[in-house]
Design a protein around this motif. Structure first.
Motif: not given
Ligand code: C2E
Ligand code: MG
Ligand code: MG
Length: 878
Positions: A261-271, A279-286
């Motif tokens: 869910a958060i990846l698009p926001t980070l990608t935007y910042a890199l651009k 929204g909901q932050f479900c980090a499956n790995a954590s």
């Protein structure tokens, strides 16, 4: 350094430097002094050398002690001056000792030793100037005090060489002073620069520390990431969100976290753009599953190139839950109950739609006001005072309240008020919840009405009457005043009901109720027991029994007259009389007893010809007791085999065609008890059911027995069936079972029914009679002429016989109207093709009359009394 930390002014730094070089300069000064003493002792008096060296050592020790003390002391700006002065004093002492060396250790005639001395002093003065250059004065004191005596010493001597030496020393001194200025400036600049650098470093360090603390104690999670989405930095809060340590988090790749869910926001910042994510932050790995709010910005290097991003993450789970709770609360607030929120001083802040619906006031109309406008005026001040007191004491109040609707209507409401307390315990709001209970109250009233009042006439029913009678009885008992209970029964109600239908009957009952109420006093009770039975309770009649009876009689007669007046319905007029039984009361008696006695008196009134009243008297009591005993004995009569069947022959044109089975009770003490004395009792106590079944079985058994004898095998047997017996739902089946059990022809069994039984429930009667008729059972209509003899129902019923009531037969020859009735009945039977039978035929005249008019079937004492079976069978033989 320690001091410097505490005091960072330039002066202190300078002092610090001066003292810090003290040990080294003292060491070299002492060492040079020892070397000088050692070399010069060859040419200088030993005492002088030792004295000078001692002076040097003492001065050096003094200065070393000074330096040591300085190091141990916390020197602030003010003390710096004193320490500088002390330092300069030390320098002066040291330099004076060295200056004295130019005189004391000077070898007059030995040039080489002179040169050595000059070399030592020149070197020392240069070393001193360099060491003390941080302080111009110390350096000047030192150089001048060491070099001036030497120069003077040369100038005081004669000879060119001495002069030249003196001049050289002076020049040297001059050169040192010029250099000193330069060195001093350089050192001072250095000190200032170093100090500034330290200050800068310190401030950077403090800033860093602050930043680090800020980040770590920040309530938000912060992380930096590079262009490959690897986390390069994070604070503790962010690692907590991931449920990891900081060390574990740094280096993690966000792609590996599977927090899509958060990846698009980070990608935007890199651009180079910034984007907010919530929204909901479900980090499956954590195992992390929370609500977050994240803002992300690019981070650039010095060239402005994007090298990663910075994300700020806030855990908003609590806020989301609070929002959810708020949403639920908002829905709950808009519930079916009216709700009102006020401030602590009762000013309305909010109301819901249900409130508006219940009160008629919109939110706009009431917000800002106190709820006083709802006041219906039905509660006094003390009601509200008590309410507020409870609220104050417990923070809660609930109860019924009458409020006024905007349209003026007053409604009953159930109000619950809860005080809302602020964290400091102070009441901040009140919440009121209203539910309309007007309907509940109406329903309760309706339930009460149904339970205690007759729905048709609205008069108290049996239950309430019994209750009232109990109260009146107790009151009479207390006051000594007689009361009376009247038991009323309408004489011709059944006729109206049967001919005009139930609604006409209902109309009559309503009118009777109205008339009754109009006759009695306000405090007297009028009630309906059921059917056409009414009760009137009169109170406070008199303390004298005779007077009370007289008053009651008057009222009773008034009732008789009032109720006997014609009843005018839509298209017809109806006449109805009443029979009244009266029982006076005052003593301690039971309600049941009173009702029973009044009922009994009413029967007396009926027997006495109706449309009259009768008081209960002791003779009636004897009847009551007799009946009670009889009932008790009748219960065991069947078991004790005390019941018998008698048989009365029935003839047709002089031929004995059958018999009527008539019940007798062979009582051990009373002798033979006739059916008229116990059948009614058996009916009332339901004992008629087993008795009736017994009669049926005995009759069938008898028919079976007759089958085998020539004289009797064609005989028909009639049995009397009571209403309660006939109404049993399984009556038809019962007859069928018994018939098949005894295997007799159904045609030989005749059931005698009365008009009253038939009319009681005509539909049931018709149905049952037809069912039985289909299998062959015969029917006779008993005591015909005494009831409501209607041609209409006669045609509907599968009747085989009409039995003319014996009262008419009895009156043949003495009452012409009855003779006409008999004649009519015979004619009627003929036209319906039903056999007419005369019962109670006692005289040949009666027989002649009947034969003349075409009635061929008879029963009566003229032929035979009802007989026990043996005698009956004997009679059959003749
Ligand atoms: P009912 O069915 O009308 O019976 C005829 C009654 O008339 C009998 O009275 C009988 O003895 C009487 N009787 C017959 N011939 C003469 C006569 O010439 N002159 C006079 N004065 N009377 C005559 P009983 O036996 O006392 O029965 C009275 C009533 O009791 C019967 O009237 C019937 O309604 C009822 N009853 C008798 N036995 C039974 C029974 O087993 N079950 C039911 N439910 N009722 C019964
Ligand atoms: Mg009969
Ligand atoms: Mg009869």
């Amino acid at each position: 350094m320690n001091n410097f930390k505490k005091n960072n002014s330039a002066e202190s730094a300078r002092l610090q430097q001066l003292y810090s070089v003290s040990y080294a300069s003292l060491m070299s000064s002492t060492l040079l002094g020892v070397i000088l003493a050692y070399i010069q002792h060859e040419v200088i008096d030993a005492a002088i050398v030792i004295t000078w060296l001692t002076l040097l050592l003492v001065s050096s020790l003094f200065r070393a002690a000074l330096a040591y003390n300085y190091q141990q002391t916390n020197v602030d700006d003010d003390a710096s001056k004193l320490w500088l002065f002390r330092f300069r004093l030390g320098v002066l002492v040291g330099s004076l000792v060295w200056g004295s060396a130019s005189i004391l250790m000077f070898a007059k005639d030995d040039l080489s030793h002179q040169l050595f001395l000059i070399f030592i002093i020149a070197g020392l003065s240069v070393g001193g100037v360099v060491s003390y250059a941080a302080d111009m004065r110390s350096a000047l004191i030192f150089s001048s005090a060491t070099l001036t005596p030497l120069a003077l010493h040369f100038f005081m001597q004669t000879g060119n060489l001495a002069m030249a030496m003196g001049a050289a020393v002076t020049l040297y001194f001059g050169f040192i002073i010029i250099s000193l200025r330069h060195i001093n400036l350089t050192i001072t600049d250095n000190i200032v620069l170093r100090q500034e650098a330290i200050k800068r470093e310190d401030s950077v360090r403090i800033k860093e520390e602050r930043y680090r603390l800020l980040l770590n104690h920040s309530p938000v999670g912060i992380f930096h990431f590079d262009t490959h989405y690897s986390i390069t930095y994070c604070n503790e809060h962010f690692s907590d969100i991931l449920k990891k340590s900081v060390a574990e988090t740094i280096g993690l790749n966000i792609n590996d976290l599977q927090a899509n869910a958060i990846l698009p926001t980070l990608t935007y910042a890199l651009k180079g753009k910034t984007l907010q994510f919530e929204g909901q932050f479900c980090a499956n790995a954590s195992d992390s599953n929370i609500w977050i709010d994240m803002s992300c910005a690019p981070s650039r290097n010095a060239d402005g190139k994007i090298v990663g991003g910075v994300a700020i993450v806030r855990d908003i789970t609590d806020r989301k839950q609070a929002e959810e709770m708020l949403r639920i609360s908002a829905i709950a607030f808009e519930s079916q109950s009216g709700m009102i929120v006020t401030s602590a001083d009762s000013v309305i802040l909010r109301v819901n739609q249900a409130f508006t619906k219940m009160s008629g006031y919109s939110a706009l109309e009431v917000i800002g006001k106190t709820p006083n406008f709802l006041n219906s005026g039905r509660h006094n001040k003390s009601f509200f005072k008590a309410m507020w007191q409870t609220l104050k004491d417990t923070g809660y109040w609930q109860g019924e309240i009458w409020n006024q609707h905007k349209n003026g209507m007053v409604t009953a409401e159930w109000l619950t008020i809860s005080a809302v307390k602020a964290p400091d315990g102070r009441i901040s709001h009140y919440i009121g919840t209203y539910s309309d209970i007007t309907q509940n109250k109406d329903a309760v009233a309706e339930i009460h009405r149904l339970a205690y009042y007759d729905p048709l006439t609205n008069l108290p029913n049996r239950r309430l009457l019994q209750d009232r009678l109990g109260q009146e009885l107790a009151a009479a008992n207390r006051s000594g005043m007689f009361g009376a209970i009247m038991f009323l029964d309408l004489d011709n109600f059944k006729t109206l009901n049967d001919t005009r239908g139930h609604s006409a009957g209902d109309q009559l009952l309503v009118e009777v109720a109205r008339r009754l109420r109009s006759v009695v006093r306000e405090g007297d009770v009028v009630g309906r027991l059921g059917g056409d039975e009414f009760v009137v309770i009169l109170e406070n009649l008199s303390s004298d029994a005779k007077m009370a009876a007289l008053l009651t009689k008057q009222i009773g007669e008034k009732i008789l007259v009032t109720l006997a007046k014609p009843y005018i319905f839509e298209n017809y007029e109806f006449h109805c009389t009443t029979s009244i039984g009266i029982r006076l009361f005052r003593e301690n008696e039971t309600v049941e007893e009173l009702l029973k006695h009044a009922d009994l008196a009413m029967y007396q009134a009926k027997t006495a010809g109706r449309n009259t009243l009768r008081f209960f008297d002791p003779d009636m009591q004897a009847v009551v007791t007799h009946r009670a005993n009889l009932e008790k004995e009748l219960r065991s009569a069947l078991e004790l085999d005390q019941l018998k069947l008698y048989f009365q022959p029935q003839l047709c044109q002089d031929r004995k065609v059958g018999a009527e089975a008539l019940l007798r009770w062979q009582h051990p003490e009373r002798g033979l008890v006739m059916p008229l004395d116990f059948i009614e009792l058996a009916e009332k106590s339901h004992l008629i059911l087993p008795i009736g079944e017994w009669v049926l079985k005995m009759a069938c058994a008898q028919l079976k027995a007759w089958e085998n004898q020539n004289d009797t095998h064609n005989l028909q047997l009639a049995i009397n069936v009571s209403a309660r017996q006939f109404r049993q739902p399984n009556f038809v089946m019962q007859i069928q079972d018994i018939l098949s059990h005894y295997a007799i022809k159904p045609e030989r069994l005749k059931l005698e029914l009365t008009e009253n039984l038939i009319l009681d429930n005509i539909y049931d009667t018709v149905e049952k009679m037809h069912l039985l008729r289909e299998i062959g059972v015969q029917f006779s209509l008993d005591d015909f002429g005494t009831g409501y003899s209607s041609f209409a129902y006669l045609t509907q019923l599968p009747l085989d016989q009409l039995k003319i009531d014996r009262s008419f037969i009895h009156n043949i020859g003495c009452k012409p109207t009855d003779a006409v009735i008999v004649e009519t009945i015979i004619g009627m039977a003929h036209s319906l093709k039903i056999e007419a039978m005369a019962e109670g035929v006692e005289t040949p005249e009666q027989l002649a009359f009947l034969e003349y008019h075409g009635c061929a079937a008879y029963q009566g004492f003229l032929f035979s009394q009802p007989l026990p079976i043996q005698e009956f069978e004997q009679l059959m033989l003749t």
